[in-house]
Scaffold this motif. Sequence first.
Motif, PDB file in Angstrom:
ATOM      1  N   VAL A   1       0.883  -1.319  -0.071  1.00 35.29           N
ATOM      2  CA  VAL A   1      -0.069  -0.166  -0.070  1.00 35.29           C
ATOM      3  C   VAL A   1       0.758   1.170  -0.042  1.00 35.29           C
ATOM      4  O   VAL A   1       1.684   1.411   0.928  1.00 35.29           O
ATOM      5  CB  VAL A   1      -0.860   0.006   1.153  1.00 35.29           C
ATOM      6  N   VAL A   2       0.579   2.109  -1.042  1.00 31.19           N
ATOM      7  CA  VAL A   2       1.410   3.298  -1.079  1.00 31.19           C
ATOM      8  C   VAL A   2       0.509   4.576  -0.916  1.00 31.19           C
ATOM      9  O   VAL A   2      -0.431   4.581  -1.849  1.00 31.19           O
ATOM     10  CB  VAL A   2       2.358   3.197  -2.437  1.00 31.19           C
ATOM     11  N   HIS A   3       1.031   5.292  -0.384  1.00 36.50           N
ATOM     12  CA  HIS A   3       0.423   6.673  -0.027  1.00 36.50           C
ATOM     13  C   HIS A   3       1.338   7.780  -0.973  1.00 36.50           C
ATOM     14  O   HIS A   3       2.451   8.077  -0.566  1.00 36.50           O
ATOM     15  CB  HIS A   3       0.099   7.143   1.279  1.00 36.50           C
ATOM     16  N   VAL A   4       0.711   8.311  -1.684  1.00 32.29           N
ATOM     17  CA  VAL A   4       1.440   9.373  -2.392  1.00 32.29           C
ATOM     18  C   VAL A   4       0.657  10.908  -1.915  1.00 32.29           C
ATOM     19  O   VAL A   4      -0.435  11.239  -1.929  1.00 32.29           O
ATOM     20  CB  VAL A   4       1.412   9.442  -4.058  1.00 32.29           C
ATOM     21  N   ARG A   5       1.649  11.707  -1.631  1.00 35.34           N
ATOM     22  CA  ARG A   5       1.357  13.074  -1.412  1.00 35.34           C
ATOM     23  C   ARG A   5       1.962  14.186  -2.039  1.00 35.34           C
ATOM     24  O   ARG A   5       3.313  13.984  -2.230  1.00 35.34           O
ATOM     25  CB  ARG A   5       1.141  13.204   0.433  1.00 35.34           C
ATOM     26  N   VAL A   6       1.486  15.536  -2.121  1.00 36.98           N
ATOM     27  CA  VAL A   6       2.071  16.523  -2.630  1.00 36.98           C
ATOM     28  C   VAL A   6       2.931  17.153  -1.398  1.00 36.98           C
ATOM     29  O   VAL A   6       2.205  17.432  -0.082  1.00 36.98           O
ATOM     30  CB  VAL A   6       1.297  17.701  -3.288  1.00 36.98           C
ATOM     31  N   GLY A   7       4.143  17.512  -1.698  1.00 35.05           N
ATOM     32  CA  GLY A   7       4.828  18.390  -0.462  1.00 35.05           C
ATOM     33  C   GLY A   7       6.041  18.947  -1.015  1.00 35.05           C
ATOM     34  O   GLY A   7       6.625  18.495  -2.084  1.00 35.05           O
ATOM     35  N   PHE A   8       6.497  19.962  -0.289  1.00 35.20           N
ATOM     36  CA  PHE A   8       7.781  20.899  -0.595  1.00 35.20           C
ATOM     37  C   PHE A   8       8.614  20.865   0.548  1.00 35.20           C
ATOM     38  O   PHE A   8       8.098  20.703   1.631  1.00 35.20           O
ATOM     39  CB  PHE A   8       7.008  22.174  -1.222  1.00 35.20           C
ATOM     40  N   ARG A   9       9.806  21.280   0.001  1.00 36.16           N
ATOM     41  CA  ARG A   9      10.666  21.702   1.167  1.00 36.16           C
ATOM     42  C   ARG A   9      10.684  23.098   1.332  1.00 36.16           C
ATOM     43  O   ARG A   9       9.872  23.982   0.631  1.00 36.16           O
ATOM     44  CB  ARG A   9      12.228  21.448   0.536  1.00 36.16           C
ATOM     45  N   PRO A  10      10.879  23.665   2.350  1.00 36.98           N
ATOM     46  CA  PRO A  10      10.762  25.439   2.751  1.00 36.98           C
ATOM     47  C   PRO A  10      11.497  26.078   1.431  1.00 36.98           C
ATOM     48  O   PRO A  10      12.377  25.519   0.860  1.00 36.98           O
ATOM     49  CB  PRO A  10      11.906  25.527   4.138  1.00 36.98           C
ATOM     50  N   ASN A  11      10.729  26.999   0.972  1.00 34.99           N
ATOM     51  CA  ASN A  11      10.854  28.066  -0.156  1.00 34.99           C
ATOM     52  C   ASN A  11      10.925  27.169  -1.332  1.00 34.99           C
ATOM     53  O   ASN A  11      11.244  27.660  -2.646  1.00 34.99           O
ATOM     54  CB  ASN A  11      12.489  28.378  -0.137  1.00 34.99           C
ATOM     55  N   LEU A  12      10.186  26.068  -1.323  1.00 38.68           N
ATOM     56  CA  LEU A  12       9.731  25.305  -2.493  1.00 38.68           C
ATOM     57  C   LEU A  12      10.931  25.191  -3.872  1.00 38.68           C
ATOM     58  O   LEU A  12      10.741  25.836  -4.790  1.00 38.68           O
ATOM     59  CB  LEU A  12       8.603  25.966  -3.037  1.00 38.68           C
ATOM     60  N   PRO A  13      12.159  24.742  -3.576  1.00 39.02           N
ATOM     61  CA  PRO A  13      13.252  24.766  -4.488  1.00 39.02           C
ATOM     62  C   PRO A  13      12.692  23.797  -5.610  1.00 39.02           C
ATOM     63  O   PRO A  13      13.385  23.656  -6.659  1.00 39.02           O
ATOM     64  CB  PRO A  13      14.379  24.243  -3.635  1.00 39.02           C
ATOM     65  N   GLU A  14      11.852  22.914  -5.468  1.00 36.21           N
ATOM     66  CA  GLU A  14      11.380  21.930  -6.513  1.00 36.21           C
ATOM     67  C   GLU A  14      10.400  22.633  -7.632  1.00 36.21           C
ATOM     68  O   GLU A  14      10.441  22.145  -8.782  1.00 36.21           O
ATOM     69  CB  GLU A  14      10.264  20.857  -5.706  1.00 36.21           C
ATOM     70  N   VAL A  15      10.053  24.072  -7.645  1.00 31.05           N
ATOM     71  CA  VAL A  15       9.423  24.334  -8.278  1.00 31.05           C
ATOM     72  C   VAL A  15      10.008  25.436  -9.381  1.00 31.05           C
ATOM     73  O   VAL A  15      10.608  26.246  -8.937  1.00 31.05           O
ATOM     74  CB  VAL A  15       8.380  25.390  -7.697  1.00 31.05           C
TER      75      VAL A  15
END
Lengths: 202, 202, 202, 202
Positions: free
Chosen positions: D52-66
């Motif tokens: 069972v895998v739960h996938v969630r949206v999340g970011f590091r502080p300051n959203l360097p992923e964006v």
Amino acid sequence: MLTQQSFEPARSAMLSMDYQTAIVSLYAQDQAGLLERARSVLNGARSSGMAVVHVRVGFRPNLPEVSPRNLLLNAIKSNDKWRQMFEGDAGAIHSEVAPEANDIIITKHRVGAFAGTDLDLILRAQEIDTLILFGIATSGAVLSTLLHAADADYRLIVIKDCCADLDRQVHDCLVDKILPRQAAVMTASEFLEILITKGVKR
Amino acid sequence: MLTQQSFEPARSAMLSMDYQTAIVSLYAQDQAGLLERARSVLNGARSSGMAVVHVRVGFRPNLPEVSPRNLLLNAIKSNDKWRQMFEGDAGAIHSEVAPEANDIIITKHRVGAFAGTDLDLILRAQEIDTLILFGIATSGAVLSTLLHAADADYRLIVIKDCCADLDRQVHDCLVDKILPRQAAVMTASEFLEILITKGVKR
Amino acid sequence: MLTQQSFEPARSAMLSMDYQTAIVSLYAQDQAGLLERARSVLNGARSSGMAVVHVRVGFRPNLPEVSPRNLLLNAIKSNDKWRQMFEGDAGAIHSEVAPEANDIIITKHRVGAFAGTDLDLILRAQEIDTLILFGIATSGAVLSTLLHAADADYRLIVIKDCCADLDRQVHDCLVDKILPRQAAVMTASEFLEILITKGVKR
Amino acid sequence: MLTQQSFEPARSAMLSMDYQTAIVSLYAQDQAGLLERARSVLNGARSSGMAVVHVRVGFRPNLPEVSPRNLLLNAIKSNDKWRQMFEGDAGAIHSEVAPEANDIIITKHRVGAFAGTDLDLILRAQEIDTLILFGIATSGAVLSTLLHAADADYRLIVIKDCCADLDRQVHDCLVDKILPRQAAVMTASEFLEILITKGVKR
């Protein structure tokens, strides 16, 4: 260090990398011996029923695959003589180890065989989990492909005397110390012996 | 919803997908109009200096790229008539929108254009960050490629009247509601107008 | 062989890999010196405004990331002592080179830093095209990450005296002969000198 | 169109996507019913022994992923209220469908669950070839993840009444016409019936 990787031929593929005429002639010290060994393991692999994959370096006209940031490839792109190594007869897979009817041919544009190719897609589609690989140079296609494949959870065997490198010391350091951490490293004749134990006729 | 994506031709590529003879003739309701519009945007793109990429579906003999688990592709592999849609003249890019000298051709084996191809490698090598895309079917190559490209941070424009789908309602739902969330969706003539504002001659 | 890679700090990231307490203490011959050099280049990178990324090895409970086919990782999974190297204080990044407020931390489950991580996604999102990298071991995280990054067209600098390996001969072969083919290889102080020429204060 | 996908629980994973408190409350018309159905299929999956895998949206502080080029994510990054949807309690997986001890949690930064995550790495490590998936929104995480997974040769089942979308017409178009081309689409109770035929107790 691994002594021997067990494998099922039906879930294995042999990867022959960058055995192109100009590359063989530039890198091989003992060209006849190298080609003879590569030819014998390719034939053994075919007899065992495993998939045989030939990976070669190639580019479209004007080399749109080459980034100005990639120093190695940019050197090729900007030098006529080097570029010609990958074109026409020079760039063809050497006739001594040429693809046969059911072999798969993959064209790559980087050092490693997985980068920007359908290699992983084909291996997954065929449910292949073991790679027996060799190629030129040991410190180029072999090293990059093996490290990627290890991180992608493929079982790995390297045929060391079917690999060649301009620098003998680098070749030895790799096959003796670095590659054995993630692969079984053996000679062509050791590999052929294993095939015989699996009932493959020479 | 995006109204218009700004873009620099030098950092953009036009992606024409699956415009192969058999696919066009199977999917297009107004074949002449569709081809004429696709041809006009391809010519506009070439005049603007942006990269032009043709993506086509194709397989090696015996289709080693096809997994038994992939139902869509397995249906193609196991049916002579369907398989022939991707071979010879039927599988060639339609002559009305055929590749020209500097265009790039990419062969894919899945629905989306990124899966197992060198598309991303070429786009990165060329420092391209914007894709102007269209193809057949809207719910196939266009949808899969666009969603992948959005998650890979490409700026996106879809030319909606250069897309076609067997199911008109599905096409409308996609171009009216789903694609606009991640792409600017416009007609061929709207796109050509934008090129003119950028100084590209018709 | 590259002598010096030019780079723009705004488009560069420093990658510090596997500097975890247990790993440092196992691999470093001169632990104090190694940590001091790593600390100084990290501080230099921060002063220059480039992104600083710490990559560490870590697993979820029960290590669902580990394949039975991956021999290296399976050895860790099945050995309590080795597994504990990646947990708690032993697995934390060494306090001498610990992440600061704006640094990015990435957890990996393979040898290379790109396999199954968001490293490439973050670098692309930040429009970073140059990596300055170091870590432990030279023949592990550094080698795998560098070869992948080279094929992904990143410009590359390796800080050789911030890398360590159990086998000195392997380390030397890599930094003297293999890594220089695809990266500029320099010492910590050479790197800091370059930063000064770019106006970065010590 | 697929009527039913056969699957082996030991080679399957259930993927619950973006069931985070704020997202559920924003997207679900019938929140109690949606959560009850999702909870029942998650429990069924656990009883069957599948991952069972739960996938969630999340970011590091300051959203360097964006990336500044990603319009959807940039809208989140630049809007305090939207960003807070992915932080703290609002961003946590809803307590009604919360992860249990052996479940796997994956944090993603894009629409699809494969982009920049270790999802594929974990699935391959576990030799999983079938995904049973659902989530919010149907036209977001579900659509992007399913199209990627189809091209990666996973067998696919979508639990349609555990998916939700702001636009009912879009949801219906997807579950009735687009998703069935590459997945078996069924209700929660139909899925639970299949588990019973496999000997899983309610």
